[in-house]
Design an enzyme around this catalytic site. Structure first.
Site, PDB file in Angstrom:
ATOM      1  CB  SER A 189      -1.139   0.038   1.222  1.00 23.98           C
ATOM      2  OG  SER A 189      -0.131  -0.196   2.339  1.00 23.98           O
ATOM      3  CG  HIS A 217      -4.022  -1.615  -2.038  1.00 21.23           C
ATOM      4  ND1 HIS A 217      -4.372  -0.184  -2.257  1.00 21.23           N
ATOM      5  CD2 HIS A 217      -3.480  -1.661  -0.707  1.00 21.23           C
ATOM      6  CE1 HIS A 217      -4.591   0.289  -0.862  1.00 21.23           C
ATOM      7  NE2 HIS A 217      -3.961  -0.702  -0.220  1.00 21.23           N
ATOM      8  CE  LYS A 248      -7.473   0.127   0.972  1.00 21.14           C
ATOM      9  NZ  LYS A 248      -8.004   0.781   1.768  1.00 21.14           N
TER      10      LYS A 248
HETATM   11  C1  LIG Z   1      -3.400  -3.702   2.352  1.00 18.39           C
HETATM   12  C2  LIG Z   1      -4.816  -3.222   3.313  1.00 18.39           C
HETATM   13  N1  LIG Z   1      -5.387  -3.915   3.832  1.00 18.39           N
HETATM   14  C3  LIG Z   1      -6.300  -3.777   4.809  1.00 18.39           C
HETATM   15  C4  LIG Z   1      -6.670  -2.481   4.951  1.00 18.39           C
HETATM   16  C5  LIG Z   1      -8.019  -2.031   5.613  1.00 18.39           C
HETATM   17  O1  LIG Z   1      -8.995  -2.148   4.985  1.00 18.39           O
HETATM   18  P1  LIG Z   1     -10.618  -1.055   5.601  1.00 18.39           P
HETATM   19  O2  LIG Z   1     -10.101   0.449   5.146  1.00 18.39           O
HETATM   20  O3  LIG Z   1     -11.366  -1.581   4.770  1.00 18.39           O
HETATM   21  O4  LIG Z   1     -10.544  -1.255   6.826  1.00 18.39           O
HETATM   22  C6  LIG Z   1      -6.020  -1.362   4.138  1.00 18.39           C
HETATM   23  C7  LIG Z   1      -6.617  -0.010   4.016  1.00 18.39           C
HETATM   24  O5  LIG Z   1      -5.895   0.800   3.862  1.00 18.39           O
HETATM   25  C8  LIG Z   1      -5.055  -1.640   3.339  1.00 18.39           C
HETATM   26  O6  LIG Z   1      -4.232  -0.969   2.651  1.00 18.39           O
END
Ligand SMILES: Cc1ncc(COP(=O)(O)O)c(C=O)c1O
Length: 401
Positions: A189, A217, A248
């Site tokens: 990310s 992502h 997302k």
């Molecule tokens: C790689 C990754 N996993 C999990 C999450 C968490 O997701 P959520 O925003 O649905 O809580 C994010 C959020 O930015 C993320 O980038």
């Protein structure tokens, strides 16, 4: 109210002082008020129309008519809440339909949803492993994975980012017969690079480790039809625990895991975020279901995202920026120290390009950056403009020539 003079007070003061200091210098860019999302490529921020380069709506699906309609119809049919946890208060048809859609999209037997991606990682990791087990995590994994590993009580081993030799060394360290779970992001990310998936799968199979991949992502981003990392590498059915978020590419909220029937049945009866927390609101479940359908019905979106990412990455590289090893829509523009990242952001935002800085501790000191994202909603001329603004800002600050 009582007054305290202790470590908690110090922590609160230290963070507040940092925020106040940045605000005084007009260098605080977070939590900005957005009053309109204008089709995904533009936003109205503080009453200024700006190009949006900080969105995870990779396929530009926010506001899509089919998705909006599905959400509105769900409100008409079910109302707005879920009156409690699904195990006890009853599971709505829309939840079951969403989970079937996810399972099919991800090429899995079954799926389960939770109220956020963060909660999904926390609860799934800590339900699957515990004291006496091992969990192995890439050093740059998302915070929700790290928190899940720590919460689990399993022995927590980390390996150098995307280094499969380092992963193998970790696997060799584990006493035979122990339960082991390897967890990684598919697309990282902060850096936008893709995990060395084929090698990771091979190692997990060789060492008898479960493989969990976070596709936050990569859904809508990787693979010809946007189904994610297994499609990208043409390796269907190789991930044991396919985790993803609905916040997302999918313009809703929530998280999910897809996998074998037995795994999902177990999670439905053992994971605490399912048993002790209310389900997704019906409108969000319906929106998410419709969004998975739109990805398949409108394949041009994945193609356009790929073209846009390529234009953005190659253009910024030609300007002389270091964009690390990104291959996706997340494009880090390395600035070095935090102040340089703030200064480049300020200059870009003054020219109506909405990009955000990511500084330590979210990234290692010295690797502060703009973390810019491009989506299928952008047009090539808009991306050209954003790049020229970032280039001018970088030049002014002495980051590029
Ligand atoms: C790689 C990754 N996993 C999990 C999450 C968490 O997701 P959520 O925003 O649905 O809580 C994010 C959020 O930015 C993320 O980038």
């Amino acid at each position: 109210m009582a007054e305290f003079d202790d470590a908690i007070t110090e922590r609160i003061q230290a963070m507040n002082n940092r925020v106040d200091g940045l605000q005084k210098l007009d260098l605080y860019f977070y939590n900005q008020p957005i009053t309109e999302l204008r089709g995904g490529a533009r936003v109205l921020v503080n009453n200024r129309d700006m190009g949006m380069y900080a969105s995870y709506s990779y396929l530009g699906l926010v506001g899509h008519p089919k998705i909006n309609k599905a959400a509105l119809e769900a409100v008409e049919k079910y109302g707005t809440g879920t009156h409690g946890v699904r195990s006890l208060a009853g599971s709505l048809t829309i939840h079951d339909e969403l989970e079937e859609t996810i399972a099919e999209f991800k090429g899995a037997e079954s799926a389960i949803t939770y109220s956020s991606g963060y909660a999904t990682n926390l609860t799934v990791i800590s339900t699957l492993v515990g004291r006496g087990d091992y969990v192995i995590s890439d050093k740059l994994n998302h915070a929700s994975i790290v928190d899940g590993c720590m919460m689990s009580g399993a022995k927590f081993l980390r390996f150098r980012h995307n280094d499969m030799q380092a992963l193998e060394q970790r696997l060799q360290q584990i006493p035979s017969g122990s339960a082991k779970l390897v967890v990684a992001d598919s697309v990282f990310s902060m850096d936008g690079d893709v995990i060395e998936f084929p090698k990771m799968v091979e190692l997990c199979q060789r060492y008898g480790a479960w493989l969990m991949i976070d596709e936050a992502h990569s859904v809508g981003v990787l693979g010809k039809t946007g189904r994610g990392i297994e499609e990208h590498f043409n390796m269907p059915g190789t991930i044991d625990i396919k985790m993803g978020t609905l916040s997302k590419t999918i313009p809703s909220v929530g998280g999910y895991v897809a996998g074998k029937k037995e795994l999902i049945k177990y999670l439905r009866h053992a994971s605490r975020a399912y048993i002790f927390s209310a389900a997704l609101p019906p409108a969000q479940a319906a929106a998410a279901k419709a969004a998975f359908e739109v990805i398949l019905e409108e394949p041009w979106r994945v193609e356009k995202l790929n073209r846009n990412s390529h234009q953005f990455i190659s253009g910024l590289k030609e300007c002389g920026f270091d964009t690390l090893h990104t291959e996706t829509a997340i494009v880090p523009v390395i600035c070095g120290d935090d102040n340089t990242a703030f200064a480049v952001t300020q200059a870009a935002q003054h020219k109506d390009v909405f990009v955000l800085p990511v500084v330590s501790p979210a990234v290692p000191p010295g690797l502060a950056r703009l973390r810019a994202t491009v989506t299928a909603a952008h047009e090539p001329h808009e991306i050209d403009y954003a790049m020229s603004v970032i280039y001018e800002a970088g030049k002014q600050i002495g980051l590029v020539n």
